[in-house]
Design a protein around this motif. Structure first.
Motif, short mmCIF file in Angstrom:
data_model
loop_
_atom_site.label_atom_id
_atom_site.label_comp_id
_atom_site.label_asym_id
_atom_site.label_seq_id
_atom_site.Cartn_x
_atom_site.Cartn_y
_atom_site.Cartn_z
N GLU A 85 -40.27 -13.46 -7.85
CA GLU A 85 -38.90 -13.06 -7.53
C GLU A 85 -38.91 -11.99 -6.43
N LEU A 86 -39.88 -11.09 -6.49
CA LEU A 86 -40.02 -10.06 -5.46
C LEU A 86 -40.35 -10.69 -4.11
N ILE A 87 -41.20 -11.72 -4.13
CA ILE A 87 -41.54 -12.44 -2.90
C ILE A 87 -40.29 -13.08 -2.30
N ASP A 88 -39.45 -13.65 -3.17
CA ASP A 88 -38.20 -14.27 -2.70
C ASP A 88 -37.26 -13.23 -2.06
N ILE A 89 -37.23 -12.04 -2.63
CA ILE A 89 -36.38 -10.98 -2.08
C ILE A 89 -36.88 -10.58 -0.69
N CYS A 90 -38.20 -10.46 -0.53
CA CYS A 90 -38.77 -10.17 0.80
C CYS A 90 -38.37 -11.25 1.80
N ALA A 91 -38.40 -12.50 1.33
CA ALA A 91 -38.04 -13.63 2.21
C ALA A 91 -36.58 -13.58 2.62
#
Length: 332
Positions: A85-91
């Motif tokens: 989910e954190l990776i998605d936020i960065c994206a």
């Protein structure tokens, strides 16, 4: 182009900044104010996500983007339960660089990060792991020695640099970290083949750092020998050592390990939860020191270069001093 910028060229092109000086991700310290100041001064700031919730990281990235139009990165820890989910936020925020710390990237995480167009940086504590990470698709590596503050490995920066740089410096951009505080050290690692460096401890006492005055004073008073590594109590509970200034908080961590190990033995928690509880302990203890100013009972994470941090000054002056010292060293 100066000799320094020539040696840093691969690093600056990879990061998209003027000088290949990254700021280490320090929980509670590497936030919007320090990160934006470093990027605005020509370096490369990195937000420390640590144990942040996805909502907190979302807000922190947005706030940082409002303070700088320069590139910056986000450091994520591999054991975070909401990693994807954190990776998605960065994206969603088009973060250009993601740094993964705390162990081998979990299955699918490399593809998730690179699939969104971000460049991926990982830590490499050994040559064999460096080669494995590059084969897996990692774009750049950080060599961080045991002199660093916070979570550390067992080998000194100078040894790791000699072991890894000759084989890997031509393969991917390599950044050296741990115990670096002056420009002559920066110059020496660049001449060994590094593309840039990462400093954490040196930036804690920047004027833009939100660290509590007590926290900064602890740094200004400390010597290298005051920054000690934590001890692992239970071999069944592998704990990455943490380097911090010795105080009551370091003793409290010993008690915390005993309590978590007992819960693990009793079957109340599994290994992943046990390790996350240790991580939460550090996040909480660090917050007590950095934000609340409780430098006796909190965790004052610092590298062994802390003895060379002697005055509070603006980020741009810290970076300018490092650059001037490095250029002088290279000129000789």
């Amino acid at each position: 182009m100066s000799k320094l910028l020539h040696l840093m060229r691969r690093g600056t092109e990879f990061l998209g900044c003027e000088v290949a000086i990254m700021c280490g991700a320090m929980s509670w310290v590497s936030e919007r104010n320090l990160v934006s100041a470093i990027s605005n001064a020509g370096g490369f700031g990195v937000i420390a996500c640590g144990a942040m919730t996805p909502a907190l990281l979302d807000a922190e990235i947005a706030a940082t983007k409002a303070m700088t139009d320069k590139p910056f990165g986000v450091n994520l820890i591999t054991m975070h339960p909401d990693l994807f989910e954190l990776i998605d936020i960065c994206a969603r925020h088009n973060v250009s660089h993601v740094v993964l710390a705390g162990g081998l990237p979990p299955k699918g995480s490399i593809d998730a990060i690179k699939g969104h167009g971000a460049k991926l940086i990982c830590f490499s504590p050994a040559l064999s792991l460096a080669k494995k990470l590059v084969r897996s698709g990692v774009d750049a590596l950080i060599i961080e020695g045991s002199e660093a503050g916070g979570h550390i490995g067992p080998v000194a920066t100078s040894v790791l640099a000699q072991e890894i740089l000759p084989d890997m410096a031509e393969v991917v951009p390599m950044f050296v970290a741990g115990g670096i505080s002056r420009g002559n050290a920066v110059a020496s690692y660049l001449e060994m083949g590094a593309s840039g460096v990462q400093l954490g401890t040196r930036f804690v006492c920047a004027e833009e750092s939100i660290a509590h005055p007590n926290f900064k004073q602890a740094f200004l008073r400390a010597n290298a020998r005051d920054a000690v590594a934590s001890v692992q109590i239970d071999p069944r509970l592998p704990v990455i050592p943490v380097r911090a200034l010795k105080n009551k908080g370091t003793e409290e961590f010993t008690r915390t390990q005993v309590e978590v190990a007992a819960r693990l033995d009793a079957g109340e928690i599994d290994m992943a939860e046990a390790q996350m509880q240790i991580e939460r302990y550090w996040a909480g203890a660090l917050r007590r020191a950095v934000i609340d100013g409780d430098v006796e009972n909190g965790s004052v994470m610092a590298g062994q270069s802390v003895g060379m941090v002697q005055v509070e000054r603006p980020v741009k002056d810290i970076i300018a001093k490092l650059v001037n010292e490095a250029e002088a060293a290279l000129a000789h």
